[in-house]
Design an enzyme around this catalytic site. Structure first.
Site, PDB file in Angstrom:
ATOM      1  N   ARG A 187      14.333   4.840  57.179  1.00 24.92           N
ATOM      2  CA  ARG A 187      13.118   4.432  57.531  1.00 24.92           C
ATOM      3  C   ARG A 187      12.385   5.421  58.418  1.00 24.92           C
ATOM      4  O   ARG A 187      10.547   5.610  59.004  1.00 24.92           O
ATOM      5  CB  ARG A 187      13.412   3.427  58.790  1.00 24.92           C
ATOM      6  N   SER A 276      24.126 -23.608  29.644  1.00 21.79           N
ATOM      7  CA  SER A 276      24.220 -23.482  28.812  1.00 21.79           C
ATOM      8  C   SER A 276      22.892 -24.165  27.443  1.00 21.79           C
ATOM      9  O   SER A 276      22.398 -25.344  27.742  1.00 21.79           O
ATOM     10  CB  SER A 276      25.323 -22.806  27.900  1.00 21.79           C
ATOM     11  N   LYS A 282      29.854 -25.279  29.501  1.00 22.63           N
ATOM     12  CA  LYS A 282      29.901 -24.053  30.559  1.00 22.63           C
ATOM     13  C   LYS A 282      28.678 -23.818  31.781  1.00 22.63           C
ATOM     14  O   LYS A 282      28.208 -24.294  32.008  1.00 22.63           O
ATOM     15  CB  LYS A 282      28.544 -22.770  29.550  1.00 22.63           C
ATOM     16  N   ASN A 284      27.267 -20.681  33.487  1.00 27.91           N
ATOM     17  CA  ASN A 284      27.428 -20.004  33.983  1.00 27.91           C
ATOM     18  C   ASN A 284      26.981 -19.099  34.889  1.00 27.91           C
ATOM     19  O   ASN A 284      26.236 -19.736  35.810  1.00 27.91           O
ATOM     20  CB  ASN A 284      25.917 -19.239  32.835  1.00 27.91           C
ATOM     21  N   ARG A 315      -0.838  20.140  46.231  1.00 29.85           N
ATOM     22  CA  ARG A 315      -0.397  18.785  44.840  1.00 29.85           C
ATOM     23  C   ARG A 315      -0.250  18.958  43.736  1.00 29.85           C
ATOM     24  O   ARG A 315      -0.758  19.541  42.587  1.00 29.85           O
ATOM     25  CB  ARG A 315      -1.768  17.758  45.192  1.00 29.85           C
TER      26      ARG A 315
END
Lengths: 445, 445, 445, 445
Positions: A187, A276, A282, A284, A315
């Site tokens: 920063r 699912s 399931k 997940n 540039r």
């Protein structure tokens, strides 16, 4: 210009706040903020008339621009600054034709594009910093809650000796402390104003260049650079690598959680686990894959910024242009990964009983190292190692525990007391310096 | 859902056509096209009722979906298939509740996401293939027009021996011929239907799986794969590398044009050269930097797809998700680079007189190699080399030409006739096999 | 020059054969092979005296060079060709001073460096092609042996529906078939002679350029290019991406094996599993991590070659130099990954009983999808899905199987016969089109 | 083990000193240094017998190992630690069988491999830091010497307004100051001991773990980490990105020098410019391409380390292995790029007369911006811009200077005095804040 809708997959890959910071509208407004601040700074320094400065400054709002016209002119211009300045000049001229001549005074396209990008970046890094702090806090709470929750350490995906869940999470917190420090360092280097004019000398401002820079920076709340950095892009690339490092550390934990969430392991997992479309049973992982996806994408995006560093003369011929969408994409994915990871850590479902059971069920094998070390003091390391390896194979084939087998043979019985043997085989007594390590991480700030 | 506006920088980095192909709307419609084709295929095979198939197929239009609701549900779902299917099911149910039960029958989320992406990719590759063909045609015309336009060859940015502009452009055309072949090979491998159900066996379709795949592929005009490729992603990554190779070859020419366009060289340049916001006299390259920017970004994006290859078991944990935005971004940038390069090549401003002048003005130095070779037959290579190097230094310091200096010394005069010496020093006679090389490229197709 | 020792980690990351092909000695010899062939070709074409050609050709052996002197001169030269040619010229001069003048006649440094690299690459690709064929054969045998070995499919690391081990391996074989095709296509494009002289025109050879190229290519057994490709480097970069795609597909299987080898899963694993320096009971994967390491490194290395594509004019300013060690490193790692993967596949330890047990032990949950589909035909998909999800939760909390629970409720009992219910719950009957898919892969060649 | 010869291309890509630091021999010795320090630390803490500690410590020299045997065992072991420890144990046993049992006590393979790598890295970063300081000093001298040497600024490779060579070099020095700061920050984070035992708890050391770490770190002169970092690899990846950022900044200057060295520009160049094998007159850049090559390679290598971050549980499955050759390669190339760049900067040949001539010869165009600004105060920016653009076109077609043309028209003559016009057209008076910028860089340290 109406606020454009988010990209469809923003809901997966970023946060609403970050999508706003990085929107096209915000990009244009940030560039206008530069023009307004420039006009004010040049007005204060007497470089342009105070009245012109005031008119310009009050006109620098994206609502005042004909964004459609701007978009139409963009292709021929080759960069967004030229049509923006044309649009702004027209809007100012509509109020005060003389003031229009002072728009963008002494600046070059890159000044407004770069400083605009820095302004967006500042807000983006604010969001990232806050989300990182919040994640660290949530991690600290989980570490404190689970500093004694024993579980199996796993190396190369094989059961190793016991650790605690707190220790595992402390590893991530420690990495995030470094990420936070890097973010602060980056920063400080990156949030600087860009203002150099045509080739970095501010020739058009006569002797007033340095004074205008100072006022401009103060207006914008940015630091000044030692000199314009039109073709020195390490600040931009560093921002990319700092965020890529952060996301990599997040994905390390995401991968661990997904591994712990495997059907066979089921020791921990995401709370809001998904369903699912075909398999009703399931659950997940939802967030972990998205964090891993971000960590899969960031190395290539950061490498793009690194590859763009050797820019030509005053540039760059394409290197600069390669940054325009890449750095925002990095910020976008970082915010998403942080948010997803916070969801994971905060809602982490932990099955401490199953963690302990894993340690014991693998029939006492977690004890192998500590038993080998305990015996090594008596038999030497090679002999102890060999003996325990033999017992371990026997344990696996017979289903008996290492402790039971060890107690039954004279090489052990003659050397270790029952209590010593039991201690060697109790996971909770094989944690070495784990608690000290955890404290060292928690004590750091 | 209204067509979303293009991203601000689309005008620089892609074409309008490609932006349309890759829009969120197009992504959703492609997924719906899969669902429609699946319903029809399953209807034909008797897997689902014909009436349900018909209702589903006619409902699969993005205008029928509540896209806002879809977006809102996306975050919790973790992928765009689940809310799309929910939305489609609701829209079907509004007409025929029974039909709603057959939506997405036997398919998994990845089937619809992947096949949808393949459908978008097909159109994207069509656009890219057409634009590549068009660029090749334009290049062929320029090569024919400039096959005898002598200019200075430059190695390591130093003047070397003469070439022709046609030969330089033929190098790019030759590379683009390879790019076209790769594109065709990649297309054949990549444009295949994805359909495997929950884990790639189409278990839910009983014995009908293979038949449904064939009909589905025919409906969509895609090829079938030997087996579902849920976690075998080389096709996706290859598409990325094939396009990165293409763009790299484009950027090679873009860099050359930008170098020729330098103020000091000014032998060729972009027609629509841009103006500067601060310097009225400048004529900046506009398109070349954008092509170079694309070539700076594609290696990292292609590397992302390569890094995502080792996906877990029957569905990847993040690697798959990393593709969702990366492959479209690659197509987007490729289309932009092709379009920009076409502008450059078609409108190439060529100063043939200056090209020739460069060869002569560098006081005859272009002749150094041919003279050295001509003399080497008499003096041996080392001695000839050394002699010419001495003459070249003298030429540079005196401003006289190599031919003048060489004619004046006995080592040369005694060995080469005036005509031989003149021939050795005439650029147009030092082109070796250039014309044969050009023909070999033009004759290839 | 004595054969240099292999790099320490060659034993992990490559094969002995490949280390030989890529050694410094082989690099120098390949360059000398070019010089020998060039001399012979130019002798045949009458460009240089036959006697000189003969002397040069017989001197082109690395043993004849003073390699130490060559190394010492390298830094100042900036490329390995200049000192090599100097060394060769000296060695030829020692035998026949006149012949020395004809060494490297008409060629430039890049001609010898590039063609030398192509010669090394040919042998490298031969090794890779052979090892890939061998791996495919070994995979075919394992697929045939295990085409009916049922195991749990896993998506997002969660248990999904049944597959067979043969189907899993067929996915990799199918990907390797594509890798083999790509390798063949790339070979054809990449194995071409480089010969263009100072700037790609062969000006120094007068009208003989094309003839010498043909003889040169024939001497070396390489194809000719349409024109010299000094600054058109897509062939080089494509070689990198083709190999990166191959290694990515290898690492996909390596990751799967390592996941199957986890202590908790233990369904398959490496035979020669390693031991730990601290934990006697551990059986670590050895080969799989090395394959994954290669796949982690190749994207960055391939991206380097892609990033190097936009090279300046007739010879690149650093892009070319970036290839010199990168392409060999890619070949080195590819060979290692292939060899390691062959070890893994050939010696794969498979616990078919445990694979089946996993399917059953997860109390019947593998049956969830097929039961949901069987019921959907009666209840509609949403209702069936919801019912099965409820039963699945009950199964997990009670430890009873899905079949048992389903049989007990009227929604099921009234609709599915006992036999239908049993079929829906038998993994071996839920494999859909798996066998057809396997055959489609095995039938391809 | 005899010192292995350097890799052939080391002379181009690294320094002799760095090649030594990164040699296989140095890698093994660094690992042995860890084992020696560990033995001493454990001896002091009473964890192992003092006598054993002494014997082990004195045996830890690479000359004492059978390196050939080590190499032969490496493939089966999967990492270099196991055969090294076996070899060391044998060597210790030959002197004191009992001591052999205490070798590597409580440590795991990763402890010795990682700490060994950190020890090599420390020396590597010392070399890099010193070379960077030296380069900065040389740059400072050149900046001071050329702070007033006017030259043409160039944006997008087009002539822009005047700058000075000192200002151009100050841009690089400013970037290198940031590079130096980053290097210091990274050093502090990266140079920490790794010691965690089997899974990062030091379980085998009972309560002595933390004490042994402190002594071990003191022995090695490294810092301690808050906890073992077996699978938290951000320190390693950060080292890679910090060096990639540095090399990117070096290559920016290398590219500029190569551009200034072009035949057409010839304003500055490398002293030790190379000769061509075919073209006697050529003076090729040697060092600049090598620096650019390094900057082309580092992004991919750094991306590899970033991609390797998400490592599994307590030891990574391939991610760790991907670091073993990648981090050394990054150090190797960084050292080479620094050394090459020092050669370039120290020996920079500068043609100040030609620099000034470029500014003037482009017939006064460098004055365009300042003239436009001077007129803008009178005519408004758009009108002034348009007027000067018209004059600039006229200047280019007529060969007259902008000043001459401007003086002749009333819009200018009526508004600017002769002196004002002359000032607006004198490069040395158009340098704006250049000298202040240079001072701000020189004053920083």
């Amino acid at each position: 210009m109406s606020v454009p809708p988010p990209r469809l997959l923003d809901a997966l890959f970023t946060t609403t706040a970050m999508a706003g910071v990085l929107s096209d509208r915000a990009r244009l407004q940030a560039m206008l903020d530069f023009e307004a601040a420039l006009a004010r700074a040049e007005g204060v320094c007497g470089v342009i008339p105070a009245r012109a400065a005031a008119v310009i400054a009050t006109t620098c709002h994206v609502e005042r621009l004909d964004v459609a016209a701007l978009g139409a002119a963009l292709g021929a211009a080759g960069n967004p600054a030229l049509p923006l300045i044309a649009g702004l000049t027209a809007a100012v001229a509509a109020q005060d034709p003389e003031a229009a001549g002072w728009v963008h005074w002494g600046a070059t396209s890159q000044d407004v594009i770069d400083t605009g990008a820095v302004l967006q970046l500042r807000t983006a890094l604010d969001l990232i910093g806050n989300d990182l702090d919040r994640l660290c806090e949530t991690l600290r709470a989980q570490i404190r809650a689970h500093r004694h929750t024993v579980m199996c350490g796993r190396t190369l995906l094989q059961h190793a000796v016991p650790i605690t869940l707190g220790l595992k999470l402390a590893g991530t917190l420690d990495a995030l402390h470094r990420a936070r420090t890097r973010l602060r360092e980056t920063r400080e280097r990156a949030l600087v104003v860009q203002f150099g004019g045509a080739a970095g000398t501010l020739a058009a401002l006569g002797g007033q260049g340095a004074a205008v820079i100072r006022h401009l920076a103060a207006e914008l709340g940015l630091a000044t650079a030692a000199l314009p950095w039109h073709a020195q892009r390490d600040r931009v690339a560093e921002t990319g690598t700092t965020l890529a490092l952060l996301v990599g550390s997040l994905a390390k934990l995401a991968r661990d959680v997904a591994l712990l969430m495997q059907s066979e392991v089921a020791e921990a997992g995401e709370t809001l686990a998904g369903t699912s479309s075909t398999m009703p049973h399931k659950r997940n992982p939802i967030a972990c894959p998205l964090v891993i996806a971000a960590a899969t994408r960031l190395p290539g995006l950061a490498a793009t910024l690194l590859a763009a560093l050797p820019q030509e003369h005053e540039r760059g011929l394409g290197g600069w242009h390669a940054e325009w969408e890449t750095l925002p994409e990095i910020c976008r994915l970082t915010a998403g990964a942080l948010a997803q990871m916070h969801t994971v850590v905060e809602g982490l479902e932990i099955d401490a009983a199953r963690m302990r059971a894993t340690l014991v069920a693998a029939p006492g094998l977690a004890a192998a190292e500590s038993l080998a070390f305990a015996l090594a003091a008596h038999l030497g390391r090679p002999a102890a190692h060999e003996l325990v390896a033999r017992l371990a194979r026997e344990a696996q084939s017979t289903g008996r525990t290492l402790e039971q087998l060890a107690a039954a043979i004279p090489e052990v019985a003659g050397r270790l007391s029952r209590a010593e043997l039991a201690a060697a085989c109790d996971p909770a007594q094989q944690l070495g310096a784990a608690q000290e390590f955890i404290d060292q991480v928690l004590d750091a700030t």
